[in-house]
Design an enzyme around this catalytic site. Structure first.
Site, short mmCIF file in Angstrom:
data_model
loop_
_atom_site.label_atom_id
_atom_site.label_comp_id
_atom_site.label_asym_id
_atom_site.label_seq_id
_atom_site.Cartn_x
_atom_site.Cartn_y
_atom_site.Cartn_z
N HIS A 65 0.86 -1.19 0.00
CA HIS A 65 0.00 0.00 0.00
C HIS A 65 0.90 1.24 0.00
O HIS A 65 1.51 1.57 1.02
CB HIS A 65 -0.89 -0.06 1.27
CG HIS A 65 -1.74 1.14 1.50
ND1 HIS A 65 -2.40 1.35 2.69
CD2 HIS A 65 -2.06 2.20 0.70
CE1 HIS A 65 -3.09 2.48 2.62
NE2 HIS A 65 -2.89 3.02 1.43
N MET A 67 1.56 4.96 0.22
CA MET A 67 1.04 6.27 0.64
C MET A 67 2.13 7.27 0.37
O MET A 67 2.77 7.81 1.29
CB MET A 67 0.65 6.22 2.13
CG MET A 67 -0.66 5.50 2.37
SD MET A 67 -0.84 4.91 4.07
CE MET A 67 0.03 3.35 3.92
N MET A 136 -10.07 3.48 2.29
CA MET A 136 -9.53 3.81 3.61
C MET A 136 -10.69 4.12 4.56
O MET A 136 -11.58 4.91 4.22
CB MET A 136 -8.61 5.05 3.53
CG MET A 136 -7.28 4.83 2.83
SD MET A 136 -6.30 3.46 3.47
CE MET A 136 -6.09 3.91 5.20
N ASP A 174 -9.37 -0.71 4.98
CA ASP A 174 -8.14 -0.50 5.77
C ASP A 174 -8.34 0.61 6.79
O ASP A 174 -8.55 1.76 6.42
CB ASP A 174 -7.00 -0.14 4.79
CG ASP A 174 -5.66 0.02 5.48
OD1 ASP A 174 -5.56 -0.22 6.69
OD2 ASP A 174 -4.70 0.39 4.77
C1 DX5 Z 1 -2.97 3.37 8.02
C2 DX5 Z 1 -2.52 2.13 7.32
C3 DX5 Z 1 -3.11 0.89 7.84
C4 DX5 Z 1 -2.86 0.59 9.29
C5 DX5 Z 1 -4.13 0.00 9.83
O1 DX5 Z 1 -2.61 4.46 7.29
O2 DX5 Z 1 -2.79 2.20 5.93
O3 DX5 Z 1 -2.81 -0.25 7.02
O4 DX5 Z 1 -1.79 -0.31 9.53
O5 DX5 Z 1 -4.02 -0.17 11.19
P1 DX5 Z 1 -5.24 -0.55 12.13
O6 DX5 Z 1 -5.76 -1.87 11.63
O7 DX5 Z 1 -4.63 -0.61 13.47
O8 DX5 Z 1 -6.26 0.56 11.96
ZN ZN Z 2 -2.59 0.30 4.71
#
Ligand code: DX5
Ligand code: ZN
Length: 220
Positions: A65, A67, A136, A174
């Protein structure tokens, strides 16, 4: 059946191989790897060298993923490091379709990601060329945040759209997914569940993965 994608963002980075083994033994299908650049999101995590090391120690499906701003700059590096799927944010590039083509040209799967406030309209015309859409359900950057409730409706609307278009697109969620809310998200139409803190901050990540697997199996 729905799939689990444990996010290593909440793992112990000094014991990463052991933590990965735990979720692999627990039956997780994807390994979710969060790449953050300190620009697109206010946090910095890892890049291709770490993914290359992970690739060498597991056969799990590596779900990367991104970002990062202008993901087009790094597709080749992440594919060569061992990604099986690369997802990138539509907010991070003016040329989302070109990025999808670049990912597919590497012979791997491609997905688009939408921040919680970004409309599904932005990806409607990308869908025929997409393997997965990641919605998200928190603002990206950190693990351990709470699920934003209106994303459930977004899942339902996207599921209807994908069905209407006759496409085979996986829907991934996610952020803030846990044992308490996962089944209602399955019912809303999601297929792949990222779980970071819910798995790695639990007492026994292997058992937690197994428990969630069982819940999903019973759901059918
Ligand atoms: C946040 C990430 C997620 C994160 C999710 O920006 O993209 O993948 O690890 O964590 P939880 O499951 O703890 O919300
Ligand atoms: Zn993620």
């Amino acid at each position: 059946m729905a799939k689990i994608a444990p996010s290593i963002l909440s793992a112990d980075f000094a014991r990463l191989a052991e933590d990965i083994e735990k979720v692999e033994r627990g039956g997780a299908e994807y390994l979710h790897i969060d790449v953050m650049d300190g620009q697109f999101v206010p946090n910095i995590t890892m890049g291709p060298p770490i993914i290359k090391s992970i690739r060498a120690c597991t056969k799990m499906f590596l779900d990367v993923h991104l970002m990062i701003d202008k993901p087009e700059r790094y597709i080749k590096e992440f594919a060569e490091a061992g990604a099986d799927l690369i997802t990138f944010h539509v907010e991070a590039t003016p040329h989302a379709h070109r990025v999808l083509q670049a990912i597919h040209a590497q012979g791997i799967k491609a997905g688009v990601v939408l921040n919680p406030g970004t409309s599904l309209d932005t990806i409607e015309y990308l869908l025929p060329d997409v393997d997965l859409v990641l919605l998200m359900s928190v603002n990206p950057g950190f693990g351990g945040q709470s699920f934003i409730p209106q994303v459930k409706t977004k899942i339902q609307v996207l599921r209807d759209l994908v069905t209407r278009m006759g496409l085979q697109v996986e829907i991934q969620v996610d952020g803030g997914v846990n044992r308490e809310n996962i089944l209602e998200l399955v019912r809303a139409g999601a297929d792949v569940f990222v779980m970071g803190s819910a798995i790695f901050n639990s007492e026994d990540p292997e058992q937690t993965t197994k428990d969630v697997r069982k819940m999903l199996a019973l759901q059918g």
